[in-house]
Design a protein around this motif. Structure first.
Motif, PDB file in Angstrom:
ATOM      1  N   THR A  12       0.718  -1.174   0.129  1.00  0.00           N
ATOM      2  CA  THR A  12       0.018  -0.246   0.025  1.00  0.00           C
ATOM      3  C   THR A  12       0.837   1.144  -0.010  1.00  0.00           C
ATOM      4  O   THR A  12       0.714   2.413  -0.675  1.00  0.00           O
ATOM      5  N   LYS A  13       1.917   1.299   0.718  1.00  0.00           N
ATOM      6  CA  LYS A  13       2.751   2.229   0.743  1.00  0.00           C
ATOM      7  C   LYS A  13       3.575   2.459  -0.493  1.00  0.00           C
ATOM      8  O   LYS A  13       3.890   3.645  -0.760  1.00  0.00           O
ATOM      9  N   ARG A  14       3.775   1.425  -1.242  1.00  0.00           N
ATOM     10  CA  ARG A  14       4.477   1.426  -2.522  1.00  0.00           C
ATOM     11  C   ARG A  14       3.801   2.063  -3.308  1.00  0.00           C
ATOM     12  O   ARG A  14       4.213   2.758  -4.408  1.00  0.00           O
ATOM     13  N   VAL A  15       2.478   1.912  -3.476  1.00  0.00           N
ATOM     14  CA  VAL A  15       1.463   2.510  -4.278  1.00  0.00           C
ATOM     15  C   VAL A  15       1.704   4.123  -4.179  1.00  0.00           C
ATOM     16  O   VAL A  15       1.613   4.824  -5.285  1.00  0.00           O
ATOM     17  N   GLU A  16       1.555   4.537  -2.888  1.00  0.00           N
ATOM     18  CA  GLU A  16       1.893   5.795  -2.870  1.00  0.00           C
ATOM     19  C   GLU A  16       3.244   6.394  -3.159  1.00  0.00           C
ATOM     20  O   GLU A  16       2.916   7.542  -3.690  1.00  0.00           O
ATOM     21  N   THR A  17       4.218   5.496  -2.832  1.00  0.00           N
ATOM     22  CA  THR A  17       5.388   6.022  -3.465  1.00  0.00           C
ATOM     23  C   THR A  17       5.593   6.012  -5.033  1.00  0.00           C
ATOM     24  O   THR A  17       5.952   7.331  -5.558  1.00  0.00           O
ATOM     25  N   PHE A  18       5.034   5.469  -5.510  1.00  0.00           N
ATOM     26  CA  PHE A  18       5.058   5.341  -7.096  1.00  0.00           C
ATOM     27  C   PHE A  18       4.147   6.584  -7.608  1.00  0.00           C
ATOM     28  O   PHE A  18       4.365   7.061  -8.569  1.00  0.00           O
ATOM     29  N   LYS A  19       3.069   6.779  -6.804  1.00  0.00           N
ATOM     30  CA  LYS A  19       2.054   8.006  -7.410  1.00  0.00           C
ATOM     31  C   LYS A  19       3.010   9.194  -7.089  1.00  0.00           C
ATOM     32  O   LYS A  19       2.867  10.253  -7.883  1.00  0.00           O
ATOM     33  N   ASN A  20       3.804   9.182  -6.000  1.00  0.00           N
ATOM     34  CA  ASN A  20       4.720  10.564  -5.889  1.00  0.00           C
ATOM     35  C   ASN A  20       5.767  10.614  -7.095  1.00  0.00           C
ATOM     36  O   ASN A  20       6.172  11.460  -7.215  1.00  0.00           O
ATOM     37  N   ASP A  21       6.131   9.494  -7.310  1.00  0.00           N
ATOM     38  CA  ASP A  21       7.219   9.337  -8.340  1.00  0.00           C
ATOM     39  C   ASP A  21       6.689   9.865  -9.675  1.00  0.00           C
ATOM     40  O   ASP A  21       7.513  10.544 -10.391  1.00  0.00           O
ATOM     41  N   LEU A  22       5.493   9.607  -9.730  1.00  0.00           N
ATOM     42  CA  LEU A  22       4.906  10.156 -10.964  1.00  0.00           C
ATOM     43  C   LEU A  22       4.847  11.771 -11.082  1.00  0.00           C
ATOM     44  O   LEU A  22       4.694  12.417 -12.047  1.00  0.00           O
ATOM     45  N   GLU A  23       4.342  12.217  -9.830  1.00  0.00           N
ATOM     46  CA  GLU A  23       4.563  13.668  -9.809  1.00  0.00           C
ATOM     47  C   GLU A  23       5.998  14.428  -9.897  1.00  0.00           C
ATOM     48  O   GLU A  23       5.900  15.474 -10.640  1.00  0.00           O
ATOM     49  N   THR A  24       6.882  13.749  -9.331  1.00  0.00           N
ATOM     50  CA  THR A  24       8.242  14.235  -9.791  1.00  0.00           C
ATOM     51  C   THR A  24       9.070  13.574 -10.891  1.00  0.00           C
ATOM     52  O   THR A  24      10.223  14.115 -11.109  1.00  0.00           O
ATOM     53  N   LEU A  25       8.292  12.718 -11.707  1.00  0.00           N
ATOM     54  CA  LEU A  25       8.955  12.176 -12.628  1.00  0.00           C
ATOM     55  C   LEU A  25       9.560  13.209 -13.802  1.00  0.00           C
ATOM     56  O   LEU A  25      10.544  13.105 -14.353  1.00  0.00           O
ATOM     57  N   LEU A  26       8.759  14.274 -14.243  1.00  0.00           N
ATOM     58  CA  LEU A  26       8.913  15.185 -14.961  1.00  0.00           C
ATOM     59  C   LEU A  26      10.465  15.893 -14.811  1.00  0.00           C
ATOM     60  O   LEU A  26      11.230  15.931 -15.797  1.00  0.00           O
ATOM     61  N   GLY A  27      10.746  16.176 -13.453  1.00  0.00           N
ATOM     62  CA  GLY A  27      11.756  17.022 -13.355  1.00  0.00           C
ATOM     63  C   GLY A  27      12.894  16.101 -13.391  1.00  0.00           C
ATOM     64  O   GLY A  27      14.161  16.251 -13.589  1.00  0.00           O
ATOM     65  N   ASP A  28      12.793  14.855 -12.737  1.00  0.00           N
ATOM     66  CA  ASP A  28      13.918  13.862 -12.808  1.00  0.00           C
ATOM     67  C   ASP A  28      14.272  13.372 -14.089  1.00  0.00           C
ATOM     68  O   ASP A  28      15.713  13.527 -14.529  1.00  0.00           O
ATOM     69  N   VAL A  29      13.378  13.045 -14.827  1.00  0.00           N
ATOM     70  CA  VAL A  29      13.731  12.841 -16.447  1.00  0.00           C
ATOM     71  C   VAL A  29      14.193  13.725 -17.123  1.00  0.00           C
ATOM     72  O   VAL A  29      15.346  13.629 -17.918  1.00  0.00           O
ATOM     73  N   LEU A  30      13.751  15.000 -16.909  1.00  0.00           N
ATOM     74  CA  LEU A  30      14.318  16.235 -17.587  1.00  0.00           C
ATOM     75  C   LEU A  30      16.008  16.424 -17.019  1.00  0.00           C
ATOM     76  O   LEU A  30      16.753  16.757 -18.187  1.00  0.00           O
ATOM     77  N   LEU A  31      16.273  16.217 -15.727  1.00  0.00           N
ATOM     78  CA  LEU A  31      17.461  16.480 -15.290  1.00  0.00           C
ATOM     79  C   LEU A  31      18.441  15.501 -16.102  1.00  0.00           C
ATOM     80  O   LEU A  31      19.745  15.661 -16.189  1.00  0.00           O
ATOM     81  N   ALA A  32      17.958  14.148 -15.902  1.00  0.00           N
ATOM     82  CA  ALA A  32      18.814  12.854 -16.339  1.00  0.00           C
ATOM     83  C   ALA A  32      19.106  13.042 -17.867  1.00  0.00           C
ATOM     84  O   ALA A  32      20.101  12.582 -18.255  1.00  0.00           O
TER      85      ALA A  32
END
Length: 1580
Positions: free
Chosen positions: A1049-1069
């Motif tokens: 259940t916590k991992r689902v929440e983590t992945f949802k948070n990852d989706l929110e920060t994905l744009l910045g992470d991928v842009l920088l990477a």
């Protein structure tokens, strides 16, 4: 005065000047100019005029001095008898034919006729310069003199020549134009020269008919120089000019060439810069200078007045017309641009000449006079055309901004009405400003309108062509307009320069579409080559001229698979003509096709004119558009090799996309996937655009600091965007899939308990099934067991019966065999009976039947036949009374039937009783015949009756067979009985087998039933076990995942948070990966900090140099031994000798293989020794040991050292080294235990294979040069040289700046500054050449030493000339006066890296010095020769290494002594005596021989006290030798005892630098110094 001039020519000028004077004079001294009764002053007048042009016609003006002006001043001052007008120079005047007075050339200038509809470049505006050059060209050509025009690009050389040549009468002259290029060879040029020739009588060739053939060769100095500094293409021209012939390349026969001459043009600032003097002397050479301001003003005034005279207002202040003022400003600004923007290695194309000025005018003439109404309009138009011509060539924003600055300054300063509105943007002129079909060249009113027009054009293009997804940002629109302008210009060809992905090809396609031009591109296939390229060009020419279709030939870097493609493009851009593009048949076809069309256009019907029309039409309709990258050296090299790529095109340089372009592209790409909101898209676009621009700026800093280039191209940016999209989309999908997977897992957990209960119920049912099926399987097993017992018993009974039958069968077969043997014995008897019947003829039987009273013997024969037949046929014995002749004849009956009865007679039916009767009759017959011989009896009967004789023969043999039959018959009866019994037994056995089969079938069926029962049982058990495991797992899963439910259940929440920060992470990477990888660690850390990314940079290692283990003796000795095994060691009967020698050879192999690592002291040259050499040597060793009682040491050493290993060796001194190794390692002492392969490493005794490896590991000393017989200094020297190489590499990749101490403060010197400093240093110290003529005069006696000195002076002169020429060219290149040639580039790189240029070293001597040391070493050599040549007395001591040819000096010592003593030179040799003196201690040269100094010894040292060669001191590398006394003696007096024959080399690389050998005294064995590689060196 004439005599004075002739003396002047011989003393002060080059040798060709007298020839030129003769040629010029010959042109002028004609009856028309000088009638027979003319005054002598006229002769002098023309002679002086000819002299002026013979000497001064080739003079130029450089940036400082106008040499024509200087010559004019000097000439007028020196020669005052001929008076020139006071104004101008002597070159400004011509002799007026009638008055014989000097008149300005301007009087002979024709009226200017300029056609604004024709290409500006193709029209010649007559000026003073064109008139005087045309005059001399015509005059010299008519006298058969070859002419050369020399001038920089844009001076009009080619136009002047072509214009004048076209005016020659085609009935008397034929013109053949041949442009040269970098790749033109002698053969290619000869093919071009021979094309217009026709065969005359014999081996003579010439122009068709009686015409004079004029070859116009353009770009004469463009072909490359070969390694011998020869321009091959020039050799064929010189051969003709020298001898009026050349050779047929196929038949190797002479071709005499008649009635031909050459006119050539060349640019002294490009190509090879100059040509060989032996070729130059054949030409009357004229400099074609840049036109002066006045001339230019005249030219361009006439051009512009044809269209813009309506705005030619008068300026009240200056009292000059506007156009007059405008043209002055235009010319001044051109000169300003030419002087400001100078070429460099990077800006190699920054040559601004009159072509550019003409291009500006050409562009202005594209505009309609209806749209240019006021001066402001013309200024706007000019600014645009100046930007297109000048600014579009510039490579960076700094240059562009500076250009705009000086342009604005010039316009504002020159025109009062100029204000800010004059420079408003956008300033774009195009032919589609009002729409695609607008047609007029007008200014674009707004960028929005331009974008709308181009977007419509793109949409239309995509409807009919493969779709192009273009982002039409402002920069793209501007480029489309620029390309369109080029394509709409007469003969407009484009060179689009930009990095990959900048849109060159796409925008060119769209611009061509706007201009209604088709686009052609070659299709590159695997085998696409020159011939395919020529076919494509051939088709394009036909399409453009014969079909009248306009198109562009779009050519990119990727399509230039062969640089020779550009030869043809260069020719097209230069003249429109491509040699050998068409066959003679195709040319004739083209001429016939265009004849009427050309005539309608005003061309006369000559072949030359129709062909000119064809070429003009091709150039009008076929546009070349080249899309090249500026990255690397390729473009610069192409510019140098193919000048027309730049001079024949208009350049549009594609710079890095501006920020708005970058932003627009990102938005376009992000719009396609709809992943982001509008605000997010704009934020991403801003970040990416800013990042790309930042990286560009950092790349410049990176190159400045680290001297490493990093190019961020438009393609890089596009890949960056695509990479970001790819990573983001994939990562987003992956995260979303993970969320779905985990949610599914949580849902699954909820149903596991219910599923477990179901599984437990299934397990209970399955357990009952298992028990039931187990009982069924047990019953089936019992049945199968019982049935198996039955089958076993029946099988045992059957086996017994089988054995009985086999016994009976064997007995039967034995009897059967015995019968067969007996019957076989009777076979010959039966055959004899058959043959007897075959011999009876029917006539003989008929004769027998005809006997009324047969002979008694015949009667007995027939009676026996009657008895046999009566018994066989009627089963009765005929009584004796009935045995009559009548009965006999009846028995015979029909002849054929009787014979058949005899053949088919059944002997078996004859009983013993019947046989007794027959035997009795036969005995009686024998008795009455009085014979005991059957053969005799048969003969008697045959005499009486041949038939009876044959019948009796049959009877005799038949009875013999019967006798055998009676013997065999009992056996046969017994055999029949046995066969019958055997048959009955086999029938009974078959029944038994059938019964067994029935039982086995039953058993098989029962067995199958049992197997099915067991399988069902096993399946049930497995099902039970599976259900049990599932239940167990389910229960454990429920228990174990109780906590996992929370985690998931916590991992689902983590992945949802990852989706929110994905744009910045991928842009920088994606940003880091796209841009940061090439930069060094410090830069990447800065990027990480700047982008705030969690990605860490991978640290880059520094490369340290270490000695590879594979090059150590330990590894290589093991490796050598690994070629063998114990079996090979035991393969020779002479076990001990074989093993010891084998090990010694392994060590020898390891030594000679690895000695190479020590460089030249190891081996002079590198050799490919291999394990195969060693293996063959071992095979040879075994054979020799087996076949010889004593070991043949000499033979073995010869085979190993001269054939096996020596077969690789090419150097005599290396061969000596190999021989010495073998003499040291292979000799009789090796079996005595006293031989050491190296210090502290004795040769081992005979051992087994493993023990030898162990011996190596235990006994071999640590790695050292001593293992190879070398001094430890060899390793120091080796490592020092390796370090120097590494240091050189580090210098080459080092940062571009160097810190130096200038006036006590730390400063920075750039690369260009360093090159300039070195250049100036060398220029300041360059000595003058030796005057060889004066030196020869100074020589009192031409002794061998003086000859050497003279030769050395000549050689250093050649070197100085090369250096001086190179420095001059480099200086000109740095100043922008000369094109940056490959030679100049090499010089720049060498000056920067401190390396001797190859063009210098090729003319010099072997040396390992860096450039600075080399130069001053060269000066020292110069001073040595200078001192020697003062009086040509042999110096006290000669610096042998300072000579170009030291062998020559050593030979001169022998020559001097040989002359003095009258000894034969070929029986002389040199000996040396090592003195204890230094050079400074010597007072005089020796009477015989010479002292030499500055020699060094490598591998040992010379001990002055003992005067012997001794072991070197550690770390003392190459110590110097004392002065050496060299003298010559006869060879027969030479004593080499107690000496080492020491080779002498020029430098440490040894090899080919060997010059001599000296015998040095030593107490050691010479082999010690051979193995140590001891040698003398002339320089270290």
């Amino acid at each position: 005065m004439a005599m004075t001039i002739v003396c002047l020519l011989h003393s002060s000028y080059s040798p060709e000047h007298p020839i030129l004077l003769f040629q010029d004079t010959n042109c002028l001294l004609t009856p028309q100019n000088l009638p027979a009764d003319c005054p002598k002053e006229w002769w002098e007048l023309y002679f002086v005029w000819a002299t002026i042009w013979a000497i001064g016609g080739s003079l130029f003006q450089d940036q400082i001095i106008d040499y024509r002006v200087e010559f004019s001043k000097w000439f007028i001052h020196e020669f005052k008898s001929i008076k020139f007008p006071p104004h101008g120079t002597v070159f400004d005047y011509s002799i007026e034919p009638q008055s014989k007075r000097f008149e300005p050339w301007s009087k002979f200038v024709d009226e200017i006729n300029f056609d604004p509809d024709l290409p500006v470049q193709s029209q010649l505006i007559p000026t003073n310069e064109t008139v005087r050059l045309s005059f001399w060209l015509e005059a010299l050509i008519k006298k058969g003199v070859s002419v050369m025009f020399v001038g920089s690009a844009g001076t009009g050389k080619s136009v002047i020549i072509k214009n004048r040549l076209e005016k020659f009468d085609s009935q008397n002259f034929m013109i053949s134009t041949i442009p040269l290029n970098y790749y033109t060879t002698s053969e290619m040029l000869q093919n071009s020269l021979e094309k217009p020739l026709e065969k005359k009588a014999g081996r003579t060739y010439g122009a068709p008919g009686n015409r004079q053939l004029i070859y116009f060769i353009d770009d004469f100095n463009m072909p490359e120089r070969d390694k011998y500094f020869t321009v091959q293409a020039h050799t064929i021209v010189r051969e003709y000019l020298d001898y009026q012939h050349w050779y047929d390349r196929q038949k190797f026969t002479l071709k005499e060439i008649r009635n031909c001459q050459f006119v050539v043009a060349m640019n002294q600032n490009a190509g090879t810069f100059n040509i060989d003097a032996r070729l130059q002397r054949h030409f009357a050479t004229f400099a074609v200078p840049l036109s002066n301001k006045s001339t230019l003003h005249t030219i361009y005034s006439k051009m512009l007045e044809t269209k813009f005279s309506h705005i030619n207002k008068i300026d009240l202040k200056t009292q000059t017309s506007f156009l007059n003022q405008f043209i002055t400003v235009m010319i001044q600004f051109h000169q300003r641009v030419s002087s400001v923007f100078l070429p460099t290695a990077i800006k190699f194309h920054y040559f601004f000449n009159l072509r550019d000025l003409s291009n500006i005018v050409q562009g202005m003439l594209l505009a309609s006079s209806k749209n240019i109404l006021y001066p402001q309009d013309l200024i706007h138009l000019y600014i645009h055309e100046a930007e297109r011509t000048y600014s579009d060539k510039l490579i960076n924003q700094d240059d562009i901004e500076f250009f705009h600055k000086i342009l604005r300054e010039t316009i504002r300063k020159s025109f009062e009405f100029a204000n800010d509105e004059t420079f408003l943007r956008p300033l774009i002129y195009s032919h589609f400003s009002d729409g695609i079909n607008g047609g007029q060249y007008t200014a674009v009113s707004s960028m929005d309108k331009l974008q709308h027009i181009v977007e419509d054009a793109l949409a239309s293009y995509n409807e009919t062509n493969p779709s192009m997804n273009l982002v039409l940002f402002e920069d793209a629109l501007i480029h489309i307009a620029r390309i369109n302008r080029i394509l709409e210009s007469p003969r407009g060809n484009a060179l689009l320069i930009g990095v990959g992905g900048s849109g060159k090809q796409s925008l060119a396609r769209l611009a061509a579409f706007v201009s209604s031009l088709d686009v052609f591109q070659i299709t590159i296939k695997p085998n696409y080559g020159i011939n395919d390229f020529k076919i494509d060009l051939n088709n394009l020419y036909r399409r453009a001229a014969l079909k009248g279709l306009s198109c562009i030939f779009l050519l990119s870097d990727a399509q230039i698979t062969d640089e020779h493609f550009l030869v043809y493009i260069n020719d097209y851009l230069s003249s429109g003509e491509i040699f050998d593009l068409f066959t003679d048949e195709e040319i004739e076809e083209i001429l016939n096709y265009l004849r009427s069309e050309a005539k309608s256009q005003g061309y006369n019907e000559s072949k030359e004119n129709i062909w000119k029309y064809f070429i003009d039409k091709v150039r009008r309709n076929l546009k070349i558009v080249m899309c090249f990258s500026p990255v690397g050296n390729t473009l610069r090299i192409r510019a140098r090799r193919f000048p027309a790529l730049f001079s024949g095109t208009i350049i549009d340089w594609f710079h890095s996309w501006p920020r708005d372009a970058l932003y627009s592209v990102v938005i376009r790409f992000l719009d396609d996937n709809k992943l982001f909101s509008n605000g997010i898209r704009h934020a991403i676009a801003n970040f990416m655009a800013d990042t790309h621009i930042d990286i560009n700026q950092i790349s410049i800093q990176y190159f400045t600091n680290e001297r490493r280039s990093y190019y961020t191209t438009s393609k890089t940016f596009l890949e960056y965007i695509k990479f970001f999209q790819y990573i983001y989309e994939n990562k987003q999908k992956k995260i979303e899939l993970e969320i779905i997977r985990i949610l599914a897992g949580l849902e699954k957990l909820g149903s596991i308990s219910a599923q477990t209960a179901i599984l437990q119920e299934d397990l209970k049912i399955t357990t009952d099934e298992v028990n039931t099926k187990a009982e069924k399987a047990e019953i089936a097993l019992k049945i199968v067991t019982a049935e198996a017992d039955k089958v076993a018993k029946e099988k045992s009974f059957a086996d017994d019966e089988r054995r009985k039958i086999e016994t009976k069968k064997a007995a039967v077969e034995k009897v059967q065999a015995a019968c067969a043997i007996e019957l076989a014995k009777a076979e010959p008897v039966l055959e004899a009976a058959r043959l007897a019947l075959e011999n009876i003829e029917k006539g003989q039987l008929t004769e027998l039947k005809s006997f009324a009273s047969p002979p008694e013997t015949v009667k007995f024969v027939m009676n026996m036949v009657v008895v046999l037949f009566k018994w066989v046929d009627e089963n009765r014995i005929i009584p004796e009374s009935q045995r009559t002749w009548t009965e006999a004849k009846n028995t015979i009956g029909p002849v054929e039937k009787f014979l058949q009865r005899l053949r088919n007679f059944q002997v078996a039916k004859v009983t013993p009783q019947v046989r007794a009767i027959i035997d009795k009759l036969n005995a009686t017959l024998m008795k009455i015949s009085k014979t005991n011989s059957i053969e005799s009896l048969i003969q008697q009967i045959t005499v009486k009756s041949a038939a009876a004789g044959g019948i009796y023969t049959w009877l005799d043999n038949t009875l013999k067979f019967h006798t055998v039959y009676l013997e065999v018959k009992p056996k046969q009866i017994a055999l029949d009985v046995a066969n019958e019994e055997l048959s009955r037994a086999q029938q009974a056995f078959s029944k038994i087998l059938a019964h067994v089969q029935i039982l086995e079938d039953c058993l098989t069926e029962e067995n199958l039933k049992m197997q099915r029962a067991l399988a069902e049982k096993d399946d049930a058990i497995r099902t039970k076990e599976r259900l049990a495991r599932q239940i167990d797992l389910a229960e454990r899963l429920v228990d174990g995942l109780a906590s996992s439910r929370i985690i998931w259940t916590k991992r689902v929440e983590t992945f949802k948070n990852d989706l929110e920060t994905l744009l910045g992470d991928v842009l920088l990477a994606s940003t880091f990966i796209s841009y940061a990888g090439y930069f060094s660690r410090s830069y990447r850390i800065n990027f990480v900090n700047k982008w705030r990314s969690a990605i860490t940079a991978t640290k880059r290692e520094a490369t340290c140099y270490t000695i590879n283990d594979s090059k150590r003796m330990l590894a290589n000795l093991h490796k050598a031994l690994d070629n063998f095994d114990q079996e090979i060691l035991d393969s020779c009967s002479k076990d001990a000798q074989f093993k010891v020698i084998l090990f010694a050879l392994c060590y020898f192999h390891a030594v000679v293989s690895q000695r190479t690592k020590f460089g030249p002291i190891g081996w002079n040259r590198k050799y490919p020794f291999s394990s195969g050499d060693l293996q063959i040597c071992i095979d040879v060793l075994r054979n020799y040991l087996e076949t010889n009682i004593k070991i043949p040491w000499e033979d073995l050493r010869y085979i190993f050292g001269e054939i096996m290993y020596g077969g690789h060796i090419t150097d005599d001194w290396d061969r000596r080294l190999c021989r010495n190794y073998l003499e040291t390692y292979l000799n009789p002492t090796m079996f005595e235990g006293d031989l050491y392969l190296a210090p502290d490493f004795p040769l081992p005794p005979p051992l087994d294979y493993k023990s030898y490896h162990a011996y190596i590991d235990d006994k071999l000393p640590s790695e050292s040069p001593k293992l190879y017989g070398l001094h430890p200094n060899a390793e120091i020297d080796f490592l020092s040289q390796t370090s120097e190489k590494l240091f050189r590499i580090l210098i080459e990749i080092s940062p571009k700046y160097t810190n130096t101490n200038i006036h006590g403060q730390n400063g920075t010197i750039s690369r260009d500054e360093k090159i300039r400093n070195v250049l100036e240093e060398f220029q300041n110290h360059m000595p003058e050449d030796f005057t060889i003529v004066e030196l020869r005069v100074r020589v009192d006696e031409r002794n061998p030493y003086a000859v050497v000195a003279l030769q050395e002076a000549e050689r250093i002169n050649n070197l100085l000339r090369e250096i001086r020429q190179s420095l001059k060219e480099l200086d000109g290149g740095l100043k922008g006066e000369l094109a940056i040639s490959s030679e100049i580039e090499i010089l720049q790189e060498c000056f920067y890296l401190d390396i001797v240029p190859i063009q210098w070293s090729n003319r010099a001597y072997p040396s390992l010095y860096t450039l600075g040391l080399w130069f001053y070493d060269m000066l020292n050599r110069y001073r040595e020769i200078e001192n020697w040549t003062v009086d040509f007395q042999l110096p006290n001591s000669v610096w042998l290494g300072g000579l170009f040819n030291p062998q020559s000096f050593l030979t001169s010592i022998m020559q001097a002594v040989a002359r003095k003593q009258d000894w034969p030179l070929d029986r002389m040799c040199l000996i040396v005596e090592i003195t204890k003196k230094q050079k400074e201690e010597l007072q005089n040269a020796p009477k015989d021989g010479a002292y030499i100094h500055n020699l060094f010894i490598d591998g040992a040292r010379w001990d002055k006290q003992s005067n012997l060669l001794v072991e070197g001191k550690l770390k003392e590398l190459c110590p110097s030798m004392p002065v050496i006394f060299v003298k010559a003696i006869p060879i027969d007096r030479l004593d080499t005892k107690g000496t080492y024959d020491c080779p002498v080399y020029r430098i440490k690389t040894r090899g080919s630098t060997y010059i001599w050998h000296f015998n040095l005294k030593t107490k050691e064995k010479p082999s010690k110094w051979v193995l140590a590689g001891v040698a003398l060196l002339l320089q270290i």
